[in-house]
Scaffold this motif. Sequence first.
Motif, PDB file in Angstrom:
ATOM      1  N   LEU A   3       0.851  -1.185   0.000  1.00 12.62           N
ATOM      2  CA  LEU A   3       0.000   0.000   0.000  1.00 12.62           C
ATOM      3  C   LEU A   3       0.891   1.242   0.000  1.00 12.62           C
ATOM      4  O   LEU A   3       1.886   1.290   0.723  1.00 12.62           O
ATOM      5  N   SER A   4       0.531   2.206  -0.814  1.00 14.42           N
ATOM      6  CA  SER A   4       1.316   3.434  -0.926  1.00 14.42           C
ATOM      7  C   SER A   4       1.269   4.235   0.365  1.00 14.42           C
ATOM      8  O   SER A   4       0.402   4.027   1.235  1.00 14.42           O
ATOM      9  N   GLU A   5       2.184   5.188   0.471  1.00 10.17           N
ATOM     10  CA  GLU A   5       2.178   6.066   1.638  1.00 10.17           C
ATOM     11  C   GLU A   5       0.868   6.844   1.721  1.00 10.17           C
ATOM     12  O   GLU A   5       0.323   7.061   2.811  1.00 10.17           O
ATOM     13  N   GLU A   6       0.342   7.249   0.573  1.00 10.23           N
ATOM     14  CA  GLU A   6      -0.938   7.946   0.558  1.00 10.23           C
ATOM     15  C   GLU A   6      -2.045   7.062   1.121  1.00 10.23           C
ATOM     16  O   GLU A   6      -2.876   7.511   1.914  1.00 10.23           O
ATOM     17  N   GLY A   7      -2.039   5.791   0.709  1.00  9.24           N
ATOM     18  CA  GLY A   7      -3.047   4.857   1.193  1.00  9.24           C
ATOM     19  C   GLY A   7      -2.906   4.568   2.676  1.00  9.24           C
ATOM     20  O   GLY A   7      -3.900   4.477   3.404  1.00  9.24           O
ATOM     21  N   LEU A   8      -1.662   4.429   3.143  1.00  6.90           N
ATOM     22  CA  LEU A   8      -1.434   4.178   4.563  1.00  6.90           C
ATOM     23  C   LEU A   8      -1.891   5.362   5.406  1.00  6.90           C
ATOM     24  O   LEU A   8      -2.530   5.192   6.447  1.00  6.90           O
ATOM     25  N   ARG A   9      -1.574   6.573   4.949  1.00  6.00           N
ATOM     26  CA  ARG A   9      -1.977   7.766   5.701  1.00  6.00           C
ATOM     27  C   ARG A   9      -3.498   7.902   5.747  1.00  6.00           C
ATOM     28  O   ARG A   9      -4.093   8.171   6.802  1.00  6.00           O
TER      29      ARG A   9
END
Length: 435
Positions: A191-197
């Motif tokens: 999962l991308s950093e955007e998705g994790l955030r």
Amino acid sequence: MQRRFHAPVVLPADASCSLLRDAVVDVDADGRISYCGPAATAPESAAPVTTLTGILLPGLVNTHAHSPMTLLRGMGGDLPLLPWLNEIIWPAEAKLRPEDVRTGMLLGSVEMLRHGVTTSAEMYFEGEQLVDAVLTTGGRVLVAPPVMELPGLDWRAQLAAIESWIDTDGLRFGPGDRIELGYGPHSAYMLSEEGLRATAESAASRGALVQIHIAEAAAEDLAVREAHGSVPALLQQLGMLDGRVLAAHAIHLSDTDIALFAQHGVGMAHCPGSNAKLASGIARIKDLRDAGVAVGLGTDGPASNDDIDLWEELQLSAMFARLATGDSTVLTAADVFLLATRGGASALGRDDIGALEPGRWADLVHIDLDDPAFACGVDVPDVQLLSNLVWAAGSRRVRDVWVAGEQVVADGESLKVDRAKVQAGVAETAARLRA
């Protein structure tokens, strides 16, 4: 209905792991415990009495599982983690229909309940099907639908679906609050950093638990480590550690990572059986516990363990910790019993399960002593009786199980579903997946 349970031995799973002789557990009309203690000092009660032989203890808590994978049990059983996932498991899961998840979870839930595991924390697709299966068997579950990036999967849509579900049904629901909803971002490499955030912010705003794989295999998160130092360091930067978090596996941690877990109250799901089968490594349980991290035990999925028997994890966790430290006292029978009960509840951020204390749900397990493991009887010293339970008996003498005061297993078999039919359904579905 109110009820009193009377047993020669009760293990309440209090912080000191005491053992009560000739004790009773009172359950109120809502299915919660109102008293646990010696029979001699119990309050007067007109409730019906269930008189048991043997040992009464709290339901075990499986802090990390993918139980619908009973459908995939044994597939790719001799591969390391990443080839196992990429070449075997994910292609097979791509063939799953929604109703298949219910079929697999029915068997997984029945299997766990027969082993005295009343609660499991599940990360899997088709959460509605999984919930329906657990409500059918009478178990208790914390559901974390996945949030991940693979071809054909949109993490934004997955996140929106979880939010809608929680906002519609609430964080907990079902009889005896059997269901808790949460979030399941698979890992920092899926999962991308955007998705994790975004996942962290959504979960925190709803007070929901995030279940995530962290540092399971040494080679799985090289890019994250090169960019951020470690997965825990990245998750801290993204704000995920500020909410309720359950870190599954968490094998390859530095001292700094462990300190971050302790600082932020991150719970850890220790899965020694799966970790060993996939040669992923031995987690630093002594260091985690010394730092004050809440540690519970997990089986992982039945395709990577493969028996989802948490009693086996009690033994393996103690054995591996002793081997890793060269200290045969580092984890005792009492320590691992608490990891599987009270500790698991703490790791999940739940103070209403995992122990026999007033106010907690009456998730109860009756252990029958008609077994060579208990041939010395119950009049042995407390430490010996607990040792016989953990090291010698395991799950095979679990006879009866109650969840929120409702009996769901009697004489080793489910009272809610026909196990033979459930197993036949799994066989039929597994044959289609292999075709």
